[in-house]
Structure formats: structure tokens, C-alpha cells
Design a protein around this motif. Structure first.
Motif, mmCIF file in Angstrom:
data_model
loop_
_atom_site.group_PDB
_atom_site.id
_atom_site.type_symbol
_atom_site.label_atom_id
_atom_site.label_comp_id
_atom_site.label_asym_id
_atom_site.label_seq_id
_atom_site.Cartn_x
_atom_site.Cartn_y
_atom_site.Cartn_z
ATOM 1 N N PRO A 107 0.807 -1.236 0.000
ATOM 2 C CA PRO A 107 0.000 0.000 0.000
ATOM 3 C C PRO A 107 0.830 1.270 0.000
ATOM 4 O O PRO A 107 0.427 2.276 -0.599
ATOM 5 C CB PRO A 107 -0.825 -0.129 1.289
ATOM 6 N N ASP A 108 1.971 1.253 0.684
ATOM 7 C CA ASP A 108 2.812 2.448 0.700
ATOM 8 C C ASP A 108 3.336 2.766 -0.701
ATOM 9 O O ASP A 108 3.431 3.929 -1.092
ATOM 10 C CB ASP A 108 3.995 2.250 1.654
ATOM 11 N N VAL A 109 3.695 1.719 -1.437
ATOM 12 C CA VAL A 109 4.180 1.924 -2.797
ATOM 13 C C VAL A 109 3.054 2.427 -3.687
ATOM 14 O O VAL A 109 3.229 3.318 -4.512
ATOM 15 C CB VAL A 109 4.786 0.616 -3.361
ATOM 16 N N THR A 110 1.856 1.855 -3.510
ATOM 17 C CA THR A 110 0.702 2.290 -4.297
ATOM 18 C C THR A 110 0.413 3.766 -4.067
ATOM 19 O O THR A 110 0.147 4.521 -5.007
ATOM 20 C CB THR A 110 -0.537 1.453 -3.940
ATOM 21 N N ALA A 111 0.504 4.191 -2.809
ATOM 22 C CA ALA A 111 0.260 5.601 -2.496
ATOM 23 C C ALA A 111 1.279 6.499 -3.161
ATOM 24 O O ALA A 111 0.948 7.574 -3.679
ATOM 25 C CB ALA A 111 0.282 5.801 -0.978
ATOM 26 N N LEU A 112 2.532 6.063 -3.179
ATOM 27 C CA LEU A 112 3.578 6.841 -3.832
ATOM 28 C C LEU A 112 3.351 6.918 -5.330
ATOM 29 O O LEU A 112 3.422 7.994 -5.939
ATOM 30 C CB LEU A 112 4.946 6.220 -3.531
ATOM 31 N N VAL A 113 3.063 5.777 -5.947
ATOM 32 C CA VAL A 113 2.893 5.723 -7.393
ATOM 33 C C VAL A 113 1.707 6.566 -7.846
ATOM 34 O O VAL A 113 1.747 7.209 -8.898
ATOM 35 C CB VAL A 113 2.741 4.258 -7.859
ATOM 36 N N ASP A 114 0.661 6.608 -7.038
ATOM 37 C CA ASP A 114 -0.521 7.397 -7.403
ATOM 38 C C ASP A 114 -0.215 8.886 -7.498
ATOM 39 O O ASP A 114 -0.951 9.628 -8.171
ATOM 40 C CB ASP A 114 -1.638 7.173 -6.374
#
Length: 458
Positions: A67-74
Motif C-alpha cells: 500500500p505504501d508503494v501504491t500511495a507513492l505511485v498514485d
């Protein structure tokens, strides 16, 4: 508080190998999140850059991105343009969408020849109050270049907003040097020429220079490793106790060490330095072509892939102690460590062979610490044996590059070099480079996969 990170050279090797993976664990540590803006002249869009970021930083659990990576990528944005164009820089800074006083990091993940043009372009940009500029090594090609770049940066920003980063300083073992020396009564009294015979600072690699040969042929081992990384490690080993670990106190002690390093002359270069490059051989069962045959290499430049330099720190504490700094490529084994060798005992009370010298070894990768001592033997209680007290240090979280990025976002300059450190580094190294160019020390050769150039007799 939201933080912005603008990476100039966002499709380069440095970004892919270190900066993006380092962000994976930094994202949840930034209050309000992190907005990443990539800048380069490549034909990409937001979705293309998001895919690149996801590939490099994603940690998977049950097949789903963290989830942390998803938040960054978004929150990833792509800016296509010339990094030396003020308008490109304005667009990239605006794309971060941070408040004027919030941290906005401009990371120059670029060839060093572009540093000065980018800084000049920034002079035509309305810069936010929270801006920090990150410059990777090498910081200039010589002393004059470092002075010029420092002057340009100084006109742009105050010193505490300029980060000449060195990820070596974020390694756990390096940071542990401070704790070992300044938080243990048992060790610091021994930390001087009275008890220390020599110090080795070594960064040997099995990897060859083939993939980066065209870059490496403009640099060499002395510029690439010794002038920055290994000299920075030297400052931690040799500094006087600071009054605190605040950035200004540490920086002052580090500069004191570099200023005390004796300037090499031709005689000392001939005696105390070596340079070499590898010829064809085999590393870990893999054939390696000679460095001189690699694409992009000009053999006549005689660029070294192995550099060994012995320096002397002319202070009361370290007078006469040799500090040997060494780095090489395509060697038989990876060896990345600081070795402090203590003097022999003043009187031998045991019969037989002399006791081996005590050693403190700090391995940088993986992070380990070992102390070599003599004890009474098991068979003969009056004979001596060597024992090694060894401990593996906990792995860092985040990685050294993650630590570095977090420090920059927080405005902590302890993992970077001050202007004077960069200039003093060149003051030490430039005379060696000049002497080598004049042929003072011959360019030796060693087979890839060997331990380096053959040891000198005597």
C-alpha cells in the motif's frame, strides 16, 4: 506537511538502482505523503513513469503491491524537458504542489558535467522557501571545479539547504563508529598513535567496469571512490570528539581531519600510492575482458581501476599513523571494511610466537563488527590462541539511500558533506592525480579475479 521530490535524470542508472528503491520505506515516514516528479528528456508520460517507479520500488505481498508503494505511485508526475532549461525546472517545481515552506527536494541525479548548468538555470527560477538541492558525487572534477560549483550553489541557497550527499555515511557500520568511539569509555582512550599502528579503509569489488566503462574512463578509482567515499570514512575514524552530534559540530570535526591530511608531493606519491588496471581474467568463474578493451575506453588515458593511497593525518592524536585507502574493481573478492590495527604489546611474557596484533574490523556490507584478541590456549594453557568476538549488526530500515532521502526531507545535513569538505578532498587528491599524469607512479596491471597488483618487495 507534504513533501515534494523532483528527480532530474529520472530515467538514469542512479535513479533506477538507488533512489527509487530507497523511497519504498520512506513514503510512510513522511507526514502528509510524498509527491514524486520525474524529469528527463525521454519520451515518457505519467503512466510510463509510474510503471517505472512501480517496477523499481514495489514489494509484493500475495501478489499485490505494498500500500505504501501504491500511495507513492498514485502521486507520480512526469515532466518532459531539458533539465538545464529554467522553464522545465519551473514546471517540475510547480508539479510538486507543495506549500512554499514545505520541504521540496531537487535531486540532481545527473552526470556531474550538468551540475553547474542546472544551478545556473535555477538562478532564473522563483525558488520556494522549503527547497533543498541534492548533488551526487563526484563534486567537480578538480579543486577549481569544486570551488566554482560551491560558489554558484552558495549564491542560490544557504549552506544548510545544500546536500552534497554520500550514501556511505548512512551505512549502519559507519554510523556505529560514532557510538563505538564516543559512547564507550573502553575504546576511545586507545584511539590514537600511542596504541594504533595503522588503519585500512578498503572497498574492493568483484564487479568490473564494463557496463559503466564509458563513464568510468572519465573518472577512475581515485576520483570515483577515494576522493569522496573513502575520505569521508577517514573523517569518522580520525575526528576528535565533537561536543554533540549536531550537524554543525560533526561537520566542523570532519573538516578538521581533512585539513590535517598532509598534502602529497611527488616523492610521497611515488612511495605511498599505487595505480593499476585489470587485464583479462576470470571472476567467480565468469570470463572478464581487459578494461582497456571495453567499449568507450581510451587505453591511452591510462585510467586506473585500482587505486591505493596511504595518507598521514598530521595531528597530535594521529602523527605517524598510516591510513591506507584502497579501492579496486574486478578483484577476487568483495571486501568493504575499516580495519584498525593496534600496536604490539610492549613486552612479550609468553614463550613462542609473538601475540598477534589486536584488530577491530568494521565490515560495511554486510554490516558486521569483530574484535580480534589473544587468549590462553586450550591445549597448553600458557600458549596463546586468537579469538574473534564477532557480531552482525541489524539491517537498516530504510536502506542507506532511504536514510539519506529522509534526512534531506527533514533538513538534516549530517549525511552530506559541507563545501569545505568537498574542496579539501580535492586538495588532497589533485596532487596525486597530477603526479600520476606526470608518470610519477607507473600504471601497473593485474588479472581480473586476482587480489590486485602484485605486492611490492620489502
Amino acid at each position: 506537511m507534504t513533501a515534494g521530490l523532483v528527480v532530474l535524470g529520472a530515467t538514469g542508472d542512479l535513479t533506477a538502482r538507488y533512489i527509487l528503491p530507497g523511497l519504498a520505506r520512506v513514503e510512510p515516514m513522511v507526514d502528509g505523503g510524498l509527491r514524486l516528479v520525474g524529469v528527463a528528456n525521454d519520451d515518457l508520460d505519467d503512466d510510463g513513469f509510474r510503471a517505472l517507479v512501480l517496477e523499481k520500488v514495489a514489494y509484493h505481498a500475495d501478489g499485490e503491491p505494498d500500500p505504501d508503494v501504491t500511495a507513492l505511485v498514485d502521486r507520480v508526475v512526469w515532466v518532459h524537458g531539458d533539465v538545464t532549461d529554467p522553464q522545465t525546472l519551473r514546471t517540475a517545481i510547480a508539479a510538486c504542489e507543495v506549500q512554499d515552506a514545505d520541504p521540496l527536494v531537487l535531486y540532481l541525479a545527473l552526470p556531474h558535467v550538468l551540475f553547474l548548468p542546472v544551478v545556473h538555470a535555477l538562478a532564473d527560477v522563483d525558488l520556494p522557501d522549503g527547497l533543498r538541492v541534492v548533488v551526487e558525487k563526484p563534486f567537480g572534477e578538480d579543486l577549481a571545479g569544486a570551488v566554482e560549483l560551491n560558489a554558484a550553489l552558495g549564491e542560490l541557497l544557504p549552506e544548510d539547504k545544500i546536500f552534497r550527499v554520500d550514501h556511505f555515511l548512512a551505512k549502519q557500520t559507519v554510523l556505529n563508529l560514532l557510538g563505538l568511539r564516543f559512547a564507550n569509555r573502553v575504546l576511545e582512550p586507545l584511539w590514537s598513535s600511542t596504541h594504533v599502528a595503522s588503519v585500512d579503509i578498503v572497498f574492493d569489488e568483484t564487479v568490473d567496469a564494463q557496463a559503466r566503462a564509458s563513464y568510468y574512463d572519465r573518472s577512475g578509482a581515485l576520483r570515483d571512490m577515494v576522493q569522496n567515499h573513502l575520505l569521508q570514512l577517514l573523517t569518522y575514524v580520525a575526528m576528535e570528539p565533537p561536543t554533540s552530534v549536531a550537524p554543525a559540530d560533526l561537520a566542523s570535526r570532519k573538516v578538521d581531519v581533512l585539513r590535517a591530511v598532509r598534502t602529497p608531493d611527488h616523492e610521497s606519491v611515488a612511495r605511498w600510492t599505487r595505480r593499476a588496471r585489470y587485464v583479462a581474467g576470470e571472476v567467480d568463474g565468469r570470463p572478464v575482458d581487459a578494461y582497456a578493451a571495453a567499449p568507450g575506453v581510451d587505453p591511452d588515458r591510462e585510467v586506473e581501476t585500482y587505486a591505493e593511497v596511504t595518507l598521514f593525518v598530521d595531528t597530535w592524536r594521529w602523527s605517524g599513523v598510516p591510513f591506507r585507502l584502497r579501492s579496486g574493481k574486478a578483484l577476487s573478492a568483495s571486501r568493504r571494511e575499516i580495519v584498525v590495527r593496534f600496536r604490539e604489546v610492549p613486552l612479550r611474557v609468553f614463550d613462542g610466537a609473538a601475540p598477534t596484533r589486536n584488530e577491530l574490523r568494521l565490515q560495511l556490507d554486510p554490516d558486521r563488527m569483530s574484535l580480534h584478541l589473544n587468549v590462553n590456549g586450550i591445549g597448553d594453557p600458557f600458549a596463546l590462541e586468537k579469538v574473534v568476538l564477532d557480531t552482525e549488526l541489524a539491517r537498516q530500515d530504510p536502506t542507506p539511500y532511504g536514510q539519506l532521502l529522509l534526512a534531506v526531507i527533514e533538513g538534516d545535513t549530517r549525511l552530506s558533506a559541507r563545501a569545505a569538505e568537498a574542496e579539501e578532498g580535492w586538495r588532497i587528491v589533485e596532487p596525486i592525480l597530477d603526479a600520476w599524469a606526470a608518470g610519477v607512479a607507473p600504471l601497473e596491471e593485474y588479472p581480473a579475479g586476482s587480489d590486485g597488483p602484485r605486492r611490492r618487495a620489502g
